[in-house]
Design a protein around this motif. Structure first.
Motif, PDB file in Angstrom:
ATOM      1  N   GLU A  79       0.835  -1.196   0.000  1.00  0.00           N
ATOM      2  CA  GLU A  79       0.000   0.000   0.000  1.00  0.00           C
ATOM      3  C   GLU A  79       0.877   1.256   0.000  1.00  0.00           C
ATOM      4  OE1 GLU A  79      -3.397   0.242  -0.141  1.00  0.00           O
ATOM      5  OE2 GLU A  79      -3.350  -1.918  -0.533  1.00  0.00           O
ATOM      6  N   THR A  80       0.328   2.354  -0.487  1.00  0.00           N
ATOM      7  CA  THR A  80       1.074   3.603  -0.582  1.00  0.00           C
ATOM      8  C   THR A  80       1.068   4.360   0.739  1.00  0.00           C
ATOM      9  OG1 THR A  80       0.548   3.821  -2.931  1.00  0.00           O
ATOM     10  CG2 THR A  80       1.248   5.820  -1.788  1.00  0.00           C
ATOM     11  N   PHE A  81       2.246   4.855   1.129  1.00  0.00           N
ATOM     12  CA  PHE A  81       2.393   5.690   2.315  1.00  0.00           C
ATOM     13  C   PHE A  81       2.684   7.120   1.875  1.00  0.00           C
ATOM     14  CE2 PHE A  81       5.414   8.046   4.887  1.00  0.00           C
ATOM     15  CZ  PHE A  81       4.792   8.091   6.128  1.00  0.00           C
ATOM     16  N   ARG A  82       2.061   8.076   2.530  1.00  0.00           N
ATOM     17  CA  ARG A  82       2.371   9.493   2.324  1.00  0.00           C
ATOM     18  C   ARG A  82       2.634  10.129   3.678  1.00  0.00           C
ATOM     19  NH1 ARG A  82      -1.295   8.191  -1.571  1.00  0.00           N
ATOM     20  NH2 ARG A  82      -0.713   8.760  -3.716  1.00  0.00           N
ATOM     21  N   LEU A  83       3.599  11.020   3.723  1.00  0.00           N
ATOM     22  CA  LEU A  83       3.962  11.648   4.992  1.00  0.00           C
ATOM     23  C   LEU A  83       2.783  12.387   5.602  1.00  0.00           C
ATOM     24  CD1 LEU A  83       6.377  11.988   6.890  1.00  0.00           C
ATOM     25  CD2 LEU A  83       6.919  14.107   5.699  1.00  0.00           C
ATOM     26  N   ASP A  84       1.871  12.839   4.767  1.00  0.00           N
ATOM     27  CA  ASP A  84       0.678  13.524   5.269  1.00  0.00           C
ATOM     28  C   ASP A  84      -0.134  12.622   6.192  1.00  0.00           C
ATOM     29  OD1 ASP A  84       1.354  15.756   3.862  1.00  0.00           O
ATOM     30  OD2 ASP A  84      -0.059  15.428   2.212  1.00  0.00           O
ATOM     31  N   ASP A  85       0.047  11.291   6.057  1.00  0.00           N
ATOM     32  CA  ASP A  85      -0.664  10.357   6.937  1.00  0.00           C
ATOM     33  C   ASP A  85      -0.270  10.565   8.395  1.00  0.00           C
ATOM     34  OD1 ASP A  85      -1.632   9.327   4.577  1.00  0.00           O
ATOM     35  OD2 ASP A  85      -0.356   7.534   4.588  1.00  0.00           O
ATOM     36  N   LEU A  86       0.903  11.165   8.627  1.00  0.00           N
ATOM     37  CA  LEU A  86       1.401  11.381   9.986  1.00  0.00           C
ATOM     38  C   LEU A  86       1.458  12.870  10.328  1.00  0.00           C
ATOM     39  CD1 LEU A  86       4.333   8.775  10.031  1.00  0.00           C
ATOM     40  CD2 LEU A  86       2.007   8.485  10.867  1.00  0.00           C
ATOM     41  N   GLN A  87       0.607  13.643   9.698  1.00  0.00           N
ATOM     42  CA  GLN A  87       0.589  15.081   9.935  1.00  0.00           C
ATOM     43  C   GLN A  87       0.323  15.370  11.410  1.00  0.00           C
ATOM     44  OE1 GLN A  87      -2.180  17.184   7.470  1.00  0.00           O
ATOM     45  NE2 GLN A  87      -1.216  19.170   7.799  1.00  0.00           N
ATOM     46  N   GLY A  88       1.113  16.284  11.991  1.00  0.00           N
ATOM     47  CA  GLY A  88       0.960  16.620  13.399  1.00  0.00           C
ATOM     48  C   GLY A  88       1.698  15.677  14.337  1.00  0.00           C
ATOM     49  N   GLN A  89       2.444  14.723  13.789  1.00  0.00           N
ATOM     50  CA  GLN A  89       3.173  13.732  14.588  1.00  0.00           C
ATOM     51  C   GLN A  89       4.671  14.036  14.577  1.00  0.00           C
ATOM     52  OE1 GLN A  89       2.248  10.395  16.171  1.00  0.00           O
ATOM     53  NE2 GLN A  89       4.283  10.964  16.935  1.00  0.00           N
ATOM     54  N   ARG A  90       5.315  13.951  15.724  1.00  0.00           N
ATOM     55  CA  ARG A  90       6.769  14.027  15.778  1.00  0.00           C
ATOM     56  C   ARG A  90       7.352  12.735  15.208  1.00  0.00           C
ATOM     57  NH1 ARG A  90       7.394  16.216  22.022  1.00  0.00           N
ATOM     58  NH2 ARG A  90       6.724  18.388  21.623  1.00  0.00           N
ATOM     59  N   ILE A  91       8.399  12.868  14.402  1.00  0.00           N
ATOM     60  CA  ILE A  91       8.916  11.716  13.660  1.00  0.00           C
ATOM     61  C   ILE A  91      10.443  11.691  13.714  1.00  0.00           C
ATOM     62  CG2 ILE A  91       9.107  10.646  11.361  1.00  0.00           C
ATOM     63  CD1 ILE A  91       6.453  12.088  10.663  1.00  0.00           C
ATOM     64  N   LEU A  92      10.997  10.505  13.861  1.00  0.00           N
ATOM     65  CA  LEU A  92      12.405  10.284  13.558  1.00  0.00           C
ATOM     66  C   LEU A  92      12.442   9.531  12.242  1.00  0.00           C
ATOM     67  CD1 LEU A  92      15.399  10.518  14.365  1.00  0.00           C
ATOM     68  CD2 LEU A  92      15.209   8.213  15.308  1.00  0.00           C
ATOM     69  N   LEU A 150       9.414   1.342   5.639  1.00  0.00           N
ATOM     70  CA  LEU A 150       8.910   1.690   4.318  1.00  0.00           C
ATOM     71  C   LEU A 150       9.895   1.286   3.233  1.00  0.00           C
ATOM     72  CD1 LEU A 150       7.592   5.289   5.063  1.00  0.00           C
ATOM     73  CD2 LEU A 150       6.259   3.171   4.962  1.00  0.00           C
ATOM     74  N   SER A 151       9.351   1.082   2.048  1.00  0.00           N
ATOM     75  CA  SER A 151      10.146   0.690   0.893  1.00  0.00           C
ATOM     76  C   SER A 151      10.168   1.819  -0.130  1.00  0.00           C
ATOM     77  CB  SER A 151       9.550  -0.582   0.269  1.00  0.00           C
ATOM     78  OG  SER A 151      10.226  -0.931  -0.918  1.00  0.00           O
ATOM     79  N   ASP A 152      11.375   2.094  -0.636  1.00  0.00           N
ATOM     80  CA  ASP A 152      11.579   3.096  -1.684  1.00  0.00           C
ATOM     81  C   ASP A 152      12.413   2.438  -2.791  1.00  0.00           C
ATOM     82  OD1 ASP A 152      11.766   5.531  -3.064  1.00  0.00           O
ATOM     83  OD2 ASP A 152      13.513   6.184  -1.905  1.00  0.00           O
ATOM     84  N   PRO A 153      11.853   1.424  -3.472  1.00  0.00           N
ATOM     85  CA  PRO A 153      12.647   0.581  -4.368  1.00  0.00           C
ATOM     86  C   PRO A 153      13.310   1.324  -5.516  1.00  0.00           C
ATOM     87  CG  PRO A 153      10.288   0.152  -4.644  1.00  0.00           C
ATOM     88  CD  PRO A 153      10.440   1.009  -3.433  1.00  0.00           C
ATOM     89  N   GLU A 154      12.736   2.430  -5.972  1.00  0.00           N
ATOM     90  CA  GLU A 154      13.326   3.199  -7.065  1.00  0.00           C
ATOM     91  C   GLU A 154      14.149   4.388  -6.554  1.00  0.00           C
ATOM     92  OE1 GLU A 154      10.251   4.241  -9.783  1.00  0.00           O
ATOM     93  OE2 GLU A 154       9.640   2.159 -10.148  1.00  0.00           O
TER      94      GLU A 154
END
Length: 235
Positions: A79-92, A150-154
């Motif tokens: 499935e596709t992940f977008r950073l917007d899915d974690l909007q408002g979240q602190r992230i490493l 997450l996978s970034d194959p390209e």
């Protein structure tokens, strides 16, 4: 250093065992040769990694104080992940070399051990490599990680952030061999991959801390990472 010393000792013992097994071959000695070859193989892999331990730095496209760039990647299930899915979240955000890399495996396991500290600062781990989605899923299961892998194959995100090691010797996450709790690649080739990079992002999407490995064998310690969290998120 202790692990390296064990590898050297194991290789010496292994070569000695192989020498005596060849002199008096039996069914038992053949099995012994097979087992003795493992520490020798591991030593070869580590030695090869040591020779190519310096990634090319200087191309990273974000700096402390910048707004984080958009990210579109793939979950292990495709499935596709977008950073917007974690909007408002602190992230490493962790760029790593792949499931086959023992140094990356140790670092991500350290993050798992640090989970109470990350939870105290309300920080979510998002780790990304150019492994195929299925390899990322197997990695998560193999090391019992609760991080988001997450996978970034390209290498689209890796290139976008300027953290690409254009030509490095690496393995295949799907065919790695696990020994002593660590992965070791069974097939090695030169290929592009991510430079080990950690980017701490606040809930507003602003970069608060960046750490890049000047040597792929060395990563930020628990103490250094904890200090970065305190500095970024303690009023």
């Amino acid at each position: 250093m202790f692990f390296i010393a064990c590898l050297v000792l194991g290789s010496v013992v292994g070569m000695t065992a192989i020498y005596f097994a060849i002199r008096a071959p039996t069914l038992g000695s053949i099995v012994g040769v097979f087992l003795a070859s493992f520490p020798i193989l591991m030593s070869i892999v580590f030695y090869t990694t040591f020779k190519e331990s310096k990634p090319p730095l200087g191309d990273i496209q974000v700096k402390v104080g910048d707004a984080i760039m958009p990210i579109t990647a793939v979950y292990g299930d495709g499935e596709t992940f977008r950073l917007d899915d974690l909007q408002g979240q602190r992230i490493l955000l962790k760029f790593f070399r792949g499931a086959w890399c023992p140094y990356c495996s140790m670092e991500l396991k350290m993050f798992e051990d640090m989970k109470p500290i990350f939870e105290r600062f309300d920080v979510k781990i998002v780790a990304l490599s150019n492994d195929a989605p299925m390899a990322a899923l197997k990695h998560q299961q193999r090391d019992q990680l609760t991080h988001l892998l997450l996978s970034d194959p390209e290498l689209k995100v890796i290139k976008q952030y300027g953290v690409e090691h254009h030509k490095a010797l690496g393995g295949d996450g799907a065919s790695s061999l696990t020994l002593f709790g660590l992965p070791f690649p069974t097939k090695m080739k030169y290929k592009p991959m991510a430079i080990p990079t950690s980017i701490l992002i606040d809930e507003k999407g602003i970069v608060r801390w960046i750490d890049q490995a000047e040597d792929v064998r060395l990563r930020a310690s628990e103490e250094k990472l904890t200090a970065a969290l305190k500095d970024a998120f303690t009023d």
